[in-house]
Design a protein around this motif. Structure first.
Motif, PDB file in Angstrom:
ATOM      1  N   GLU A  61      55.753   6.158  57.742  1.00 31.44           N
ATOM      2  CA  GLU A  61      56.352   7.495  57.756  1.00 31.44           C
ATOM      3  C   GLU A  61      55.306   8.609  57.709  1.00 31.44           C
ATOM      4  O   GLU A  61      55.649   9.780  57.836  1.00 31.44           O
ATOM      5  N   ASP A  62      54.046   8.286  57.499  1.00 29.63           N
ATOM      6  CA  ASP A  62      52.966   9.283  57.524  1.00 29.63           C
ATOM      7  C   ASP A  62      52.608   9.559  58.975  1.00 29.63           C
ATOM      8  O   ASP A  62      52.009   8.715  59.640  1.00 29.63           O
ATOM      9  N   ARG A  63      52.975  10.733  59.451  1.00 27.39           N
ATOM     10  CA  ARG A  63      52.753  11.055  60.858  1.00 27.39           C
ATOM     11  C   ARG A  63      52.321  12.492  61.064  1.00 27.39           C
ATOM     12  O   ARG A  63      52.650  13.375  60.294  1.00 27.39           O
ATOM     13  N   THR A  77      45.966   7.262  61.582  1.00 31.20           N
ATOM     14  CA  THR A  77      46.080   5.827  61.843  1.00 31.20           C
ATOM     15  C   THR A  77      45.953   5.021  60.557  1.00 31.20           C
ATOM     16  O   THR A  77      46.736   4.100  60.305  1.00 31.20           O
ATOM     17  N   ARG A  78      44.965   5.359  59.725  1.00 30.76           N
ATOM     18  CA  ARG A  78      44.792   4.659  58.438  1.00 30.76           C
ATOM     19  C   ARG A  78      46.002   4.861  57.533  1.00 30.76           C
ATOM     20  O   ARG A  78      46.464   3.930  56.868  1.00 30.76           O
ATOM     21  N   ALA A  79      46.530   6.090  57.514  1.00 30.90           N
ATOM     22  CA  ALA A  79      47.681   6.386  56.657  1.00 30.90           C
ATOM     23  C   ALA A  79      48.916   5.616  57.111  1.00 30.90           C
ATOM     24  O   ALA A  79      49.701   5.145  56.283  1.00 30.90           O
ATOM     25  N   GLN A  80      49.084   5.457  58.405  1.00 30.55           N
ATOM     26  CA  GLN A  80      50.247   4.739  58.923  1.00 30.55           C
ATOM     27  C   GLN A  80      50.191   3.251  58.604  1.00 30.55           C
ATOM     28  O   GLN A  80      51.231   2.601  58.559  1.00 30.55           O
ATOM     29  N   LEU A  81      49.022   2.700  58.379  1.00 35.03           N
ATOM     30  CA  LEU A  81      48.920   1.308  57.962  1.00 35.03           C
ATOM     31  C   LEU A  81      49.542   1.115  56.580  1.00 35.03           C
ATOM     32  O   LEU A  81      50.126   0.077  56.291  1.00 35.03           O
ATOM     33  N   LEU A  87      50.768  19.893  62.010  1.00 31.73           N
ATOM     34  CA  LEU A  87      51.953  19.705  61.179  1.00 31.73           C
ATOM     35  C   LEU A  87      52.095  18.221  60.862  1.00 31.73           C
ATOM     36  O   LEU A  87      51.976  17.385  61.763  1.00 31.73           O
ATOM     37  N   THR A  88      52.352  17.889  59.598  1.00 27.82           N
ATOM     38  CA  THR A  88      52.498  16.490  59.189  1.00 27.82           C
ATOM     39  C   THR A  88      53.833  16.268  58.481  1.00 27.82           C
ATOM     40  O   THR A  88      54.406  17.201  57.905  1.00 27.82           O
ATOM     41  N   THR A  89      54.298  15.016  58.511  1.00 24.55           N
ATOM     42  CA  THR A  89      55.553  14.670  57.841  1.00 24.55           C
ATOM     43  C   THR A  89      55.389  14.557  56.336  1.00 24.55           C
ATOM     44  O   THR A  89      56.360  14.696  55.606  1.00 24.55           O
ATOM     45  N   GLU A  90      54.176  14.307  55.882  1.00 23.24           N
ATOM     46  CA  GLU A  90      53.932  14.102  54.451  1.00 23.24           C
ATOM     47  C   GLU A  90      52.841  15.047  53.956  1.00 23.24           C
ATOM     48  O   GLU A  90      51.807  15.217  54.619  1.00 23.24           O
ATOM     49  N   ASN A  91      53.053  15.632  52.772  1.00 26.68           N
ATOM     50  CA  ASN A  91      52.060  16.555  52.229  1.00 26.68           C
ATOM     51  C   ASN A  91      50.756  15.840  51.880  1.00 26.68           C
ATOM     52  O   ASN A  91      49.677  16.394  52.038  1.00 26.68           O
ATOM     53  N   GLN A  92      50.849  14.588  51.433  1.00 29.35           N
ATOM     54  CA  GLN A  92      49.641  13.850  51.071  1.00 29.35           C
ATOM     55  C   GLN A  92      48.792  13.516  52.297  1.00 29.35           C
ATOM     56  O   GLN A  92      47.566  13.451  52.206  1.00 29.35           O
ATOM     57  N   LEU A  93      49.428  13.321  53.434  1.00 28.48           N
ATOM     58  CA  LEU A  93      48.681  13.105  54.679  1.00 28.48           C
ATOM     59  C   LEU A  93      47.919  14.376  55.043  1.00 28.48           C
ATOM     60  O   LEU A  93      46.745  14.318  55.406  1.00 28.48           O
ATOM     61  N   ALA A  94      48.574  15.522  54.916  1.00 29.88           N
ATOM     62  CA  ALA A  94      47.905  16.797  55.205  1.00 29.88           C
ATOM     63  C   ALA A  94      46.710  16.996  54.279  1.00 29.88           C
ATOM     64  O   ALA A  94      45.626  17.397  54.717  1.00 29.88           O
ATOM     65  N   LEU A  95      46.905  16.695  53.014  1.00 24.36           N
ATOM     66  CA  LEU A  95      45.825  16.831  52.030  1.00 24.36           C
ATOM     67  C   LEU A  95      44.663  15.894  52.361  1.00 24.36           C
ATOM     68  O   LEU A  95      43.498  16.298  52.323  1.00 24.36           O
ATOM     69  N   SER A  96      44.970  14.665  52.722  1.00 24.79           N
ATOM     70  CA  SER A  96      43.941  13.689  53.072  1.00 24.79           C
ATOM     71  C   SER A  96      43.157  14.128  54.312  1.00 24.79           C
ATOM     72  O   SER A  96      41.926  14.054  54.339  1.00 24.79           O
ATOM     73  N   ILE A  97      43.864  14.598  55.330  1.00 26.99           N
ATOM     74  CA  ILE A  97      43.202  15.078  56.559  1.00 26.99           C
ATOM     75  C   ILE A  97      42.263  16.232  56.235  1.00 26.99           C
ATOM     76  O   ILE A  97      41.109  16.247  56.653  1.00 26.99           O
ATOM     77  N   ALA A  98      42.760  17.192  55.458  1.00 27.86           N
ATOM     78  CA  ALA A  98      41.950  18.379  55.131  1.00 27.86           C
ATOM     79  C   ALA A  98      40.704  17.996  54.328  1.00 27.86           C
ATOM     80  O   ALA A  98      39.604  18.498  54.596  1.00 27.86           O
ATOM     81  N   LYS A  99      40.851  17.094  53.373  1.00 27.02           N
ATOM     82  CA  LYS A  99      39.695  16.683  52.564  1.00 27.02           C
ATOM     83  C   LYS A  99      38.664  15.933  53.406  1.00 27.02           C
ATOM     84  O   LYS A  99      37.458  16.099  53.200  1.00 27.02           O
ATOM     85  N   GLN A 100      39.127  15.123  54.348  1.00 24.66           N
ATOM     86  CA  GLN A 100      38.195  14.405  55.229  1.00 24.66           C
ATOM     87  C   GLN A 100      37.447  15.386  56.144  1.00 24.66           C
ATOM     88  O   GLN A 100      36.264  15.194  56.412  1.00 24.66           O
TER      89      GLN A 100
END
Length: 166
Positions: free
Chosen positions: A109-111, A101-105, A125-138
């Motif tokens: 395209e971050d989904r 939700t934060r990434a989509q703000l 599975l994510t559309t963006e590699n940076q979203l995946a990285l952010s989720i994993a780090k959180q």
């Protein structure tokens, strides 16, 4: 290349420059998610949509890259969460949705394309590699554990594995 397995990736990124060229001046509306492409990026900002209401009504209708990736089941980020037990599953999934939700703000395209649950395993599975990285780090920050990040050599694809430690 439309494989049903995890890790089915498209070698060339579906993106605005590849699809629309560098200087597209007209508006494009995604009929599925209602995002609007204008001035070289996708918008879902309510203020922007209100200010451009008349132009959006006449916009060409084309699926945005994130909706195309979701439809084709292609991902730029794969996260595999290995749980020792399912006690924290609900909390982890809530955190994942909050990060999305934060990434989509910032970028519509971050989904998250898909979340698959198996016994003691969650695959995201994510559309963006940076979203995946952010989720994993959180997830690592909130639940500790061990994080293993592997980047593809030829593509912008990241595969992340997180192992829970009790």
């Amino acid at each position: 290349m439309n494989k049903k397995t995890i890790g089915a990736f498209q070698p060339k990124r579906i993106g605005s420059v590849n699809e629309f060229g560098k200087g597209l001046n007209k508006m494009i509306l995604c009929p599925k998610c209602k995002a609007v492409f204008y001035n070289k990026c996708w918008h879902k900002d309510l203020k922007f949509l209100r200010e451009n209401r008349e132009n959006i009504k006449t916009a060409e209708k084309i699926l945005c890259p994130a909706c195309k990736w979701t439809k084709l089941n292609l991902a730029e980020g794969v996260i595999v969460l290995n749980l020792e037990n399912n006690f924290k599953e609900k909390e982890i999934l809530n955190l994942v949705k909050n990060v999305e939700t934060r990434a989509q703000l910032r970028d519509p395209e971050d989904r998250i394309i898909k979340i698959e649950k198996e016994k003691n395993k969650i695959i995201i599975l994510t559309t963006e590699n940076q979203l995946a990285l952010s989720i994993a780090k959180q997830i690592k920050r909130a639940f500790k554990g061990e994080l293993n990040i592997k980047w593809s050599h030829n593509e912008d694809v990241v595969r992340i594995e997180w192992n829970e430690k009790n």
